[in-house]
Write an enzyme that holds these catalytic residues in place. Structure first.
Site, PDB file in Angstrom:
ATOM      1  CB  CYS A 115      -5.781  -5.778   0.999  1.00 58.56           C
ATOM      2  SG  CYS A 115      -4.561  -4.494   1.379  1.00 58.56           S
ATOM      3  CB  CYS A 118      -5.061  -5.147   5.939  1.00 61.06           C
ATOM      4  SG  CYS A 118      -6.417  -4.846   4.757  1.00 61.06           S
ATOM      5  CB  CYS A 163      -7.362  -1.656   1.006  1.00 58.93           C
ATOM      6  SG  CYS A 163      -7.963  -2.731   2.337  1.00 58.93           S
ATOM      7  CB  CYS A 166      -4.988  -1.293   5.466  1.00 58.75           C
ATOM      8  SG  CYS A 166      -4.561  -1.751   3.759  1.00 58.75           S
ATOM      9  CB  CYS A 188      -6.318  -0.194 -13.901  1.00 59.38           C
ATOM     10  SG  CYS A 188      -4.689  -0.463 -14.615  1.00 59.38           S
TER      11      CYS A 188
END
Length: 200
Positions: A115, A118, A163, A166, A188
């Protein structure tokens, strides 16, 4: 009763919208909605405040250099300081980068995709595949790394992926498109939402 002239103009409009959808793989794979919904989605993408020349901050800087705990409790004020405008727009405002513009669209190096907000590991490179949709595609996430939510924006019903740590927006997941993958799913994902780490 509609006149023959009105019916003819309507038929031309429908055919034009259908051709536009065929020309855009991103719309073809994300919706069976009406041509009006597809047109709205295209206009929104065109107005996206996206600047591909903006520098990306290092993930070490974003996720831990200052000892900052980054998760769903992190305030927007903190995110605005740590992310550039593109990253903030996509990750925190659920924006979309233009198709074909992302760094990782055709990226093939091995490693882990984390991510960009985070630094939580999200995808392994071996699950990435070429879907020709204009965005990075993965057929499976690292267990527990991604959450799914129903998204009803633009008059469509899609599944948003975020995510799990976060809450940053990643993109959408699509099922049953017929790609030769073990899961028959396509995650995607916006390149801006990701940071590749070759150190596995």
């Amino acid at each position: 009763m509609l006149s023959r002239d009105t019916l003819a103009r309507t038929a031309v409009l429908v055919i034009s919208c259908w051709c536009a959808m065929q020309a855009s793989r991103s719309l073809l794979t994300t919706t069976r909605a009406s041509s009006r919904s597809a047109a709205v989605f295209t206009k929104v993408l065109a107005r996206t405040p996206f600047n591909s020349s903006q520098p990306r901050r290092s993930i070490a800087c974003m996720a831990g250099a200052e000892g900052q705990k980054l998760d769903k409790s992190t305030s927007n004020e903190v995110w605005k300081k740590m992310l550039n405008a593109n990253e903030y727009h996509v990750l925190r405002e659920k924006g979309t980068e233009p198709p074909g513009s992302g760094k990782y669209n055709k990226f093939k190096e091995e490693g882990i995709y984390k991510c960009a907000g985070c630094a939580q590991p999200l995808y392994k490179s071996e699950t990435k595949f070429d879907s020709a949709c204009g965005w990075p595609a993965f057929y499976d996430e690292i267990p527990g790394a991604v959450n799914r939510h129903e998204d009803n924006t633009f008059g469509m019903v899609r599944i948003e992926i975020t995510c799990s740590n976060c809450g940053g927006h990643l993109g959408h997941v699509f099922k049953g498109e017929g790609f030769p993958t073990p899961t028959n799913e396509r995650h995607c994902v916006n390149s801006v939402s990701l940071k590749h780490d070759a150190k596995v």
